[in-house]
Design a protein around this motif. Sequence first.
Motif, short mmCIF file in Angstrom:
data_model
loop_
_atom_site.label_atom_id
_atom_site.label_comp_id
_atom_site.label_asym_id
_atom_site.label_seq_id
_atom_site.Cartn_x
_atom_site.Cartn_y
_atom_site.Cartn_z
N VAL A 147 26.43 32.93 42.75
CA VAL A 147 27.09 33.36 41.51
C VAL A 147 27.94 34.60 41.75
O VAL A 147 29.08 34.69 41.26
N ALA A 148 27.41 35.55 42.51
CA ALA A 148 28.16 36.78 42.78
C ALA A 148 29.44 36.49 43.55
O ALA A 148 30.52 36.98 43.21
N VAL B 257 31.32 36.57 39.89
CA VAL B 257 31.26 37.97 39.44
C VAL B 257 32.18 38.87 40.27
O VAL B 257 32.95 39.67 39.71
N ILE B 258 32.09 38.79 41.59
CA ILE B 258 32.91 39.66 42.45
C ILE B 258 34.41 39.42 42.23
O ILE B 258 35.17 40.38 42.04
N PRO B 259 34.89 38.15 42.21
CA PRO B 259 36.31 37.95 41.93
C PRO B 259 36.72 38.44 40.54
O PRO B 259 37.81 39.00 40.37
N TRP B 260 35.85 38.23 39.54
CA TRP B 260 36.20 38.65 38.18
C TRP B 260 36.31 40.16 38.06
O TRP B 260 37.21 40.67 37.39
N LEU C 152 27.86 45.43 39.43
CA LEU C 152 27.59 44.84 38.11
C LEU C 152 26.34 43.97 38.16
O LEU C 152 25.52 43.99 37.23
N MET C 153 26.16 43.22 39.25
CA MET C 153 24.95 42.40 39.40
C MET C 153 23.70 43.28 39.46
O MET C 153 22.67 42.95 38.87
#
Length: 469
Positions: A390-391, A395-398, A422-423
């Motif tokens: 998921v990261a 999450v990382i690209p976003w 953020l994670m």
Amino acid sequence: MNNFRHILANTLVANVTTSYLWFALTFWVYLETGNVGLAGVLNGLYMGLIAVGSIFFGSIVDHNLKKNVMLFAATCTLVCFGLAAMVWVIWVTEDDVSATNPALIVFSALVLIGAVVEHMRNIALSTTVTLLIPENERDKANGWVGTIQGASFFATSILAGVSIGYIGMEATMWIALGLTLVTLVHLIPIKIPESRIITSEETTLPATGTDTVSSAPSVPSAPSAPVSSGIDLHGSFRIIALVPGLLALILFTSFNNFIGGAYTALMDPYGLELFSPQVWGLVLGVTSLGFIIGGALVGKFGLGANPVRTLLLVNVGMATLGMVFGLREWWWLYAGGIFLFMLTIPAAEAAEQTILQRVVPYRQQGRVFGLAMSVELAANPLSTIIIAVVAQAYVIPWMATDSGQQWFGWLLGEGDTRGMALMFAISGLILLIVVILAFFSKPYRQLSEYYASTSQDIAGHQANSLATD
């Protein structure tokens, strides 16, 4: 108490030795093959086999004398490492190492089995604390158990890399084999006073009955379930169900490990963004001293009158640290946060051990410890994979987009690691909410009350019996 200290020292050397060889093997395999997948498979098999094997190990611990279990584990590890050494000498060619090389597969499998079987000693050690340590001192003894685990992690993180870097895999293997032999020889004369095992022919004791070990007099004990041969998952589940709030404790710890997958998955990548590989290895070694210091603090001061409450308070601290240590790309914030995080882990683990050692009947502690370890360990690898995917994918690209910065830039600042930060923050927040809810839950009150009203002081009663003879 002297016997217990000898057992602790012996377990420390055994844990360091097996972890040293195993992690040295994974380092060596990656360096020789450059195959990330193979290294990942080895680590996954290691964690998976410990999780599955813990159920079997717990049954072995309950149905055999604890000294014999430790000797059996040490002997199995020695045999596996010895066979691995033979395979190395006869079959392995260092210049021809690949993921499909049968010699490498057999060599790795033997080291893997030896390292996994050694974990049987850790379950036996937890039950030995119940047997040898008076009830009012168990929390401190569990703190010292945490200290040796921290020392093992500290030594392994440094020694494995240094060993592969300077002396190579072959010398590392011979060192591990020699140390395994030394621990076995040292273990033989150590005495653990336990004269007999409760068998399946004996009937179930009532809730206010006795749990007989050796020649100790009757002691108030937790409710017992029928003791049967084999793995006896049904009996383990029944004991857990009979103790108010115990199932909730195991599920809570498993959920913590599931959330902890965020740190397992992202801690190394985050650290390698802040430090060079060499410095990051040093940071891990130094911060793992927190594990040793935390265990020593528990060993000195204990956990207080209610370890259930202590467990939740420690988790409040862990959740807060998890939210904070990635808020900015500051090396000192991350390294300091990891150190404090490590500092709290022994208290959490000692609290859970202390609770189980009082509320679970001694005769079935091995199986309950093994089952709890299996469930708790299984949660972490699962969440590690999920969170890593998921990261990386979302999450990382976003967080690298303008939208991500607009939403969370005020909190996390700028940098290449803001997605991982953020994670961390989300995981810590979820854990904090769950811990706060647990404080107001019925299982928390039930388990706290049950712990306060139950006793299982085998060592204390044996000491009193000897004093009056």
